[in-house]
Design a protein around this motif. Structure first.
Motif, short mmCIF file in Angstrom:
data_model
loop_
_atom_site.label_atom_id
_atom_site.label_comp_id
_atom_site.label_asym_id
_atom_site.label_seq_id
_atom_site.Cartn_x
_atom_site.Cartn_y
_atom_site.Cartn_z
N THR A 16 0.83 -1.21 0.00
CA THR A 16 0.00 0.00 0.00
C THR A 16 0.86 1.25 0.00
O THR A 16 0.67 2.16 -0.81
CB THR A 16 -0.94 0.02 1.22
OG1 THR A 16 -1.77 -1.14 1.17
CG2 THR A 16 -1.80 1.27 1.24
N LYS A 51 -7.64 4.36 12.65
CA LYS A 51 -6.74 3.90 11.59
C LYS A 51 -7.46 3.91 10.24
O LYS A 51 -6.92 4.35 9.23
CB LYS A 51 -6.24 2.49 11.92
CG LYS A 51 -5.23 1.96 10.94
CD LYS A 51 -4.72 0.59 11.39
CE LYS A 51 -3.48 0.18 10.66
NZ LYS A 51 -2.91 -1.06 11.21
N GLN A 52 -8.71 3.44 10.23
CA GLN A 52 -9.47 3.39 8.99
C GLN A 52 -9.72 4.80 8.45
O GLN A 52 -9.61 5.04 7.25
CB GLN A 52 -10.78 2.63 9.17
CG GLN A 52 -11.54 2.47 7.87
CD GLN A 52 -12.61 1.41 7.93
OE1 GLN A 52 -12.41 0.35 8.51
NE2 GLN A 52 -13.74 1.67 7.32
N LYS A 55 -6.51 6.07 6.94
CA LYS A 55 -6.22 5.43 5.66
C LYS A 55 -7.15 5.95 4.56
O LYS A 55 -6.73 6.19 3.43
CB LYS A 55 -6.32 3.91 5.79
CG LYS A 55 -5.16 3.31 6.58
CD LYS A 55 -5.33 1.83 6.83
CE LYS A 55 -4.77 1.00 5.73
NZ LYS A 55 -4.79 -0.44 6.05
N GLU A 56 -8.42 6.17 4.90
CA GLU A 56 -9.36 6.68 3.90
C GLU A 56 -8.94 8.08 3.43
O GLU A 56 -9.03 8.39 2.24
CB GLU A 56 -10.77 6.70 4.49
CG GLU A 56 -11.84 7.01 3.45
CD GLU A 56 -13.23 6.75 3.96
OE1 GLU A 56 -13.89 5.86 3.39
OE2 GLU A 56 -13.65 7.41 4.94
N LEU A 58 -5.82 9.21 3.52
CA LEU A 58 -4.61 8.96 2.74
C LEU A 58 -5.00 8.57 1.32
O LEU A 58 -4.47 9.10 0.34
CB LEU A 58 -3.79 7.85 3.41
CG LEU A 58 -2.62 7.27 2.63
CD1 LEU A 58 -1.51 8.30 2.49
CD2 LEU A 58 -2.09 6.02 3.34
N SER A 99 -4.59 -4.51 3.10
CA SER A 99 -4.38 -3.59 1.98
C SER A 99 -5.64 -3.51 1.12
O SER A 99 -6.51 -4.38 1.20
CB SER A 99 -3.21 -4.08 1.13
OG SER A 99 -2.00 -3.86 1.81
N TYR A 128 -13.71 3.69 1.91
CA TYR A 128 -13.94 2.32 2.35
C TYR A 128 -15.40 1.96 2.11
O TYR A 128 -16.29 2.77 2.35
CB TYR A 128 -13.62 2.17 3.84
CG TYR A 128 -12.18 1.84 4.11
CD1 TYR A 128 -11.77 0.55 4.38
CD2 TYR A 128 -11.21 2.84 4.09
CE1 TYR A 128 -10.44 0.24 4.62
CE2 TYR A 128 -9.88 2.55 4.33
CZ TYR A 128 -9.51 1.25 4.60
OH TYR A 128 -8.19 0.95 4.82
N ASN A 132 -11.88 -2.18 7.52
CA ASN A 132 -10.50 -2.52 7.25
C ASN A 132 -10.30 -3.99 7.62
O ASN A 132 -10.66 -4.42 8.71
CB ASN A 132 -9.59 -1.61 8.09
CG ASN A 132 -8.13 -1.75 7.76
OD1 ASN A 132 -7.76 -2.04 6.63
ND2 ASN A 132 -7.29 -1.53 8.74
#
Length: 184
Positions: A16, A51-52, A55-56, A58, A99, A128, A132
């Motif tokens: 990722t 964290k989710q 990441k979203e 990102l 990932s 998402y 995750n």
């Protein structure tokens, strides 16, 4: 069936973040997302953002790439050399990863791996479409796909996958190119 984690298990590194670096280098417009990444990265570091969610935010940089399927294909083709030599693919192998699913599916297509379970991320927006695929979620997703599934061998680089390791007849911890019995 044998079940494998992907990043740092079969793939040498984090695919990722390798993909994110690739997009920054090959699609400079994605750099417009850096302030968002920094803001949410600090929030995640301070435990104010999940964290989710980090990441979203990102993955929001995906909106700056006109043809994400092509970018994904090019990245995966250029990074096949990251597949570790210990991995000997079998027809019924299952890859389960945190990932993005579209990324791991492309690697799977190139390696002829039929079954991929990973995080459901929309390729064009970075949103998402579910949870995750990490920790306990990996076990839930595995049983959803294989209600009576038995894992013959399980491989991972991380003890966070202990729940899956406990389901396997044999489990192995992977460090670089070395494979060890799962710690008891």
């Amino acid at each position: 069936m044998n079940v494998y984690d992907w990043d740092k298990t079969i793939y040498d590194g984090d695919s990722t973040f390798g993909f994110i670096r690739y997009l920054f280098c090959h699609y400079p417009k994605t750099l417009l997302n850096l302030p968002r990444i920094i803001f949410f990265g600090i929030g995640y570091g301070l435990q104010l953002v999940s964290k989710q969610s980090f990441k979203e935010n990102l993955f929001h940089l995906f909106v700056y790439v006109k043809d994400m399927p092509l970018a994904t294909k090019r990245f995966c083709e250029s990074h096949l050399d990251h597949v570790k030599s210990f991995y000997q693919q079998k027809e019924d192998d299952v890859i389960i990863s945190a990932s993005p699913e579209f990324l791991i599916q492309e690697f799977g297509r190139l390696l002829h791996i039929q079954c991929i379970i990973a995080s459901p991320v929309e390729q064009k927006t970075g949103h998402y479409m579910g949870l995750n695929c990490h920790g306990e979620e990996k076990v839930k997703r595995f049983y959803k796909r294989f209600p009576k599934g038995e894992i013959h061998e399980f491989y991972s680089d991380s003890l966070s996958d202990t729940l899956l390791a406990q389901l396997a007849k044999k489990a192995f911890l992977v460090k670089k190119e070395k494979v060890f019995d799962w710690p008891k």
